[in-house]
Structure formats: C-alpha cells, structure tokens
Design an enzyme around this catalytic site. Structure first.
Site, short mmCIF file in Angstrom:
data_model
loop_
_atom_site.label_atom_id
_atom_site.label_comp_id
_atom_site.label_asym_id
_atom_site.label_seq_id
_atom_site.Cartn_x
_atom_site.Cartn_y
_atom_site.Cartn_z
N CYS A 190 -26.12 -22.30 -27.41
CA CYS A 190 -25.77 -21.12 -28.21
C CYS A 190 -24.48 -21.26 -29.01
CB CYS A 190 -25.70 -19.89 -27.32
SG CYS A 190 -27.33 -19.43 -26.71
N ASN A 243 -20.93 -14.05 -30.06
CA ASN A 243 -20.79 -15.47 -29.70
C ASN A 243 -19.62 -16.13 -30.42
OD1 ASN A 243 -22.74 -15.43 -27.81
ND2 ASN A 243 -24.19 -16.75 -28.86
#
Ligand code: NAD
Length: 455
Positions: A276, A224
């Site tokens: 996220c 991420n």
C-alpha cells in the site's frame, strides 16, 4: 461454485447476496467478514489455483484470525468460491477488491478494475451496487460507472468504499472498524450500504461517513500519504539522532506522548514497505502532478523512504570496511512487517538483495513468509531459507533483523552466540535495549541509537 450446502437458502433469509471480485488480502477478508455477519458471499478470483485451494478449505494467505471464520462460514454454507465472473449474477452488492499496482509513471494501474467493470454490465440481471474497495484515484467511481454502463441493461450504482484494514490485524480491523467511508450520491445505494455495514458499527453508527465519490477516493490516499509521512519523518529524525548523539527511543516517547502527535507509527525502521504505502504515495504524487499541483511533501517522503531502505546495508558495509565478499549473513524476517506473509516492497527483500549484490551470502528465516519470499530471488542467488530462527545463525558473520516479529524480540542470546561465528547484530527494528545486548556481549548496530562496537 462450492460451499453452498443445504443450509444455504435458510441461512441467507433477511441477509444480502454479495460477490467479492478479487480474493486477495482485502477481498478474502471482506468476503469472509460479510459472511460472518450472515450474508451469502461468493468470492471470485481469476487465479484458478487459488480458487481450487479455497474450495478445498485451504487458506491462500496468512492472516491471523481469518482461518477460523473462513472455515466456519464455508461449513455453514455462507461462503463460496468461483473463478467464473458470471457467478456475480444474483448478487445485490458486488465488491471490486482488485489489484491497482503502480503503472510505469507511478499512477495507479486501473486495468484490472476497468476490465472487470466492463464485463459486469452484461452479467448483472438486477439492480446492483458496485463497490470500489480497491484503492483508486479520484474519478474512478465515475469511470467504473461508464465502463459498467457500456453493456448494462439494468440500473446500478457505483459506491467508493475504501478499505483501511492493516495486514496482520485485518480481521479485527474489518470487524471493528474505526470508520467506514461511503462515497456515493445515490440514496438507494447509501441505504443498502448502511444496512450491510450496520452490524459492524452497532454501538456507534456515527462511524459511517458518507461523502461524495471523489472525497471518498481522496480520503484513502490522504490517509496513507499521512501515515507514510509520519514514518518517513521519524526515520529521518532517527538518522539525525545518530549524528547528534540522541536516542530515538527517548525521542519517540517524548514526542509520542503529545496527543497532537500520538504514539503510533513512530517506530524508526528500515523504511515502509507492503502493497500500500509505496504504491499509494506514488499514485498520490501522480494525482497531484496531473492536477498541476507540486506536492513537494509526498515526493520527499517517497525519496526519503527509498534511501531509508538502504540504511541497514550501509551500516553493514561500514562495519565490514566496505567488503562483505564471502561473508555469511543471517536474516531474520522477510515479510514487510510482522504477522503477515506479504513480502511486496518489503525492506527485508531490499536488504537481502543488497547483501547478495555486494558479494555476501544470506540464510533467511521468516515465521510465515519464506515461501512468498522465495519467488523474489533467482536460483543463482546465494540465499537459502530455513524454518528455524536459530539454525540460520550457524556459521554466520552477522545477524540482520529486518522484520518486527514477536519471536525475535526475546531470543535466547546464549543460543545465538554459540551458533554464530561473528558477534554483530544489525537491528533494523530496534528490538533490544542497549543494556541487554551489551550484557550479552554482542556488537549491536540499530537505528537512531548509539552503536555498541566493543563486545
Ligand atoms: P491482492 O493482490 O492480494 O489480491 C488481488 C486479487 O485479485 C488476486 O487474488 C488476483 O488473483 C485477483 N484478480 C486479479 N484480476 C482479477 C480478475 N480479473 N478477476 C478476478 N480476480 C482477479 O491485492 P490486495 O492486497 O487484496 O489489494 C487489493 C486492493 O485493495 C488494492 O487496490 C489495494 O491497494 C487495496 N488495499 C489493500 C490493502 C492491503 O493491506 N493489502 C489495504 C487497503 C486497501
């Protein structure tokens, strides 16, 4: 528990009994997809309203493609719901798909995960694999193990199994994963997890990557962090394009065709959002600083993204000579991206709030996220919501596009023109070619491209 009809015992023969704790965007997809593969799944959530809704066969979230398999698996008795954690009792595999929001200092808040872990020990009455699906910092598998162990009389193993699904494509991502990461040092747990995931990787079992727990936990943050960096980078290149007279679309095509770079995640926009990237980049920076490492790149990415979320508002203010008091704005899009109703950390919400703060009013439309977005505003805010993308345009001075929904890509420009009072579009998603909007006689301000200002 409901949903376990007469077929129940017959259907689960040879398959596993699974519990998923936390029936949100990840948990519900996980539970439903495992049920689809023939397992018997109970999704447990603390939110009684949500559980009631699911028991009635209603989906609590919008996720394309989920509704069909959700309904089918309830009907066939493989998918059930409960708000009672004691219903994990008979499960051989227990997934934790619980929230890990940012704590005050940016670190991942593990309180949800650990509170559940502490309860599990006294509930499980057989060996079970407890699986961390939540995104959690390095060391959490060990921590979960010690919390479960406090009260446990039975053997158990904890596996770190980070989730990589994308909201909006979650079902496809889950059913056809690019990889499955299993962090475990237990051969027994590895065998069970491999068996569980086997149907998803039949053609390519090599997609299962087994690591130690710490590496699995790091993989999720590293992934991420990298993707957020890619978005941050292209956004800053776009800002620079504006200064030097280059066009970000041409630059994107020019660099994205290089296989070392790749064409995905190269679209300039109003900053990344969602549940996220913002929290995971912060948590990654925090993990680094806790380890005495100055992770300068990720800190810059976070800062750049915070600034990027203000770019559209700055363009609006520039255009209206710093005075938007009393002006009306239409906002297309509230979700943080297309194909979801999730507005967590959505740049669209930041834009709406900035317009309101500067004295403008907002009429918003999102194909799926109006309801979730309403909770982000107070009754005093001058914002109204519409269920039609053209009626929000009535009497507005400008249109702001904040989300890349497909229906915004090919609108009826004539209809737009006749509904709007003003003639300017601020496009945070670069949806239109400059030629198209020029022909339609709109003023057009996008990201990383020349502004059209003489309609
Ligand atoms: P979410 O907020 O949508 O869902 C969490 C659910 O847990 C909620 O329904 C909540 O009611 C429930 N819950 C909270 N406390 C509980 C308890 N004690 N017992 C039972 N249920 C409880 O969150 P999400 O988006 O599904 O994310 C879950 C985790 O997965 C997070 O760590 C997130 O970072 C990670 N993740 C999310 C995505 C994504 O796209 N959303 C992708 C990959 C990983």
């Amino acid at each position: 528990m409901v949903g376990q009809g007469k077929n129940y015992q017959r259907k689960i023969g040879g398959f596993m009994k699974i519990a998923v704790i936390g029936a949100g965007y990840v948990g519900l997809v996980t539970g439903t997809c495992f049920a689809e593969m023939g397992n018997s799944v109970v999704c447990i959530d603390i939110d009684k309203e949500k559980v009631k809704k699911m028991e009635k066969g209603s989906m609590p979230i919008y996720e394309p493609g989920l509704e069909d398999i959700f309904q089918r698996n309830i009907k066939e008795g493989r998918l059930s719901f409960s708000h009672d954690i004691n219903d994990v009792k008979k499960s051989g595999v227990v997934f934790l798909a619980l929230p890990t929001p940012p704590g005050e200092n940016g670190s991942a808040d593990l309180s949800y995960v650990l509170a559940v872990a502490e309860q599990l020990g006294s509930i499980l009455n057989n060996y079970a694999v407890i699986v961390d699906k939540s995104t959690v910092p390095v060391g959490t598998a060990k921590l979960v193990s010690s919390y479960v162990g406090k009260n446990s009389k039975k053997k158990f193993d904890v596996v770190s199994n980070p989730e990589f699904l994308r909201e909006g494509q979650a079902v496809e991502d889950f059913l056809r994963p690019e990889r499955i990461v299993l962090g475990t040092s237990s051969p027994r747990a590895e065998k069970i997890m491999r068996k569980l995931y086997e149907p998803f990787v039949k053609r390519d079992p090599g997609k299962i990557i087994v690591t130690d727990e710490a590496s699995a936990e790091m993989i999720k943050y590293a992934a991420n962090g990298f993707l957020a960096t890619k978005i941050g980078y292209i956004n800053q290149i776009a800002n620079l394009c504006e200064k030097v007279g280059a066009d970000i679309n041409s630059v994107r095509m020019g660099i994205g065709s290089d296989s070392r770079i790749g064409s995905q995640f190269l679209y300039a926009g109003p900053g990344y959002g969602g549940s996220c990237f913002p929290k995971d980049t912060q948590a990654l920076a925090h993990i680094a600083s806790n380890s005495g490492y100055d992770f300068t790149i990720i800190k810059s990415v976070i800062e750049a993204n915070n600034r990027q979320k203000e770019v559209i508002t700055h363009k609006v203010l520039d255009y209206f000579h710093n005075n938007i008091k009393g002006r009306n704005f239409a906002l297309w899009g509230l979700a943080f991206k297309d194909n979801t109703d999730d507005v967590r950390e959505s740049p669209a919400i930041t834009i709406a709030k900035s317009i309101l703060k500067n004295g403008g009013s907002v009429a918003a439309f999102d194909p799926q996220a109006n309801e979730t977005a309403k909770k982000q505003f107070s009754k005093k805010d001058k914002i109204k919501f519409s269920d039609n993308m053209y009626s929000v345009l009535e009497d507005v001075d400008a249109l702001v596009i904040a989300t890349n929904w497909r229906e915004f890509s090919e609108p009826n420009f004539k209809k737009m023109r006749s509904a709007m009072r003003g003639d300017v579009i601020f496009d945070g998603r670069n949806l239109y070619s400059l030629d198209t909007v020029a022909k339609e006689k709109f003023n057009y301000v996008s990201i990383g491209r020349r502004a059209l200002l003489n309609a």
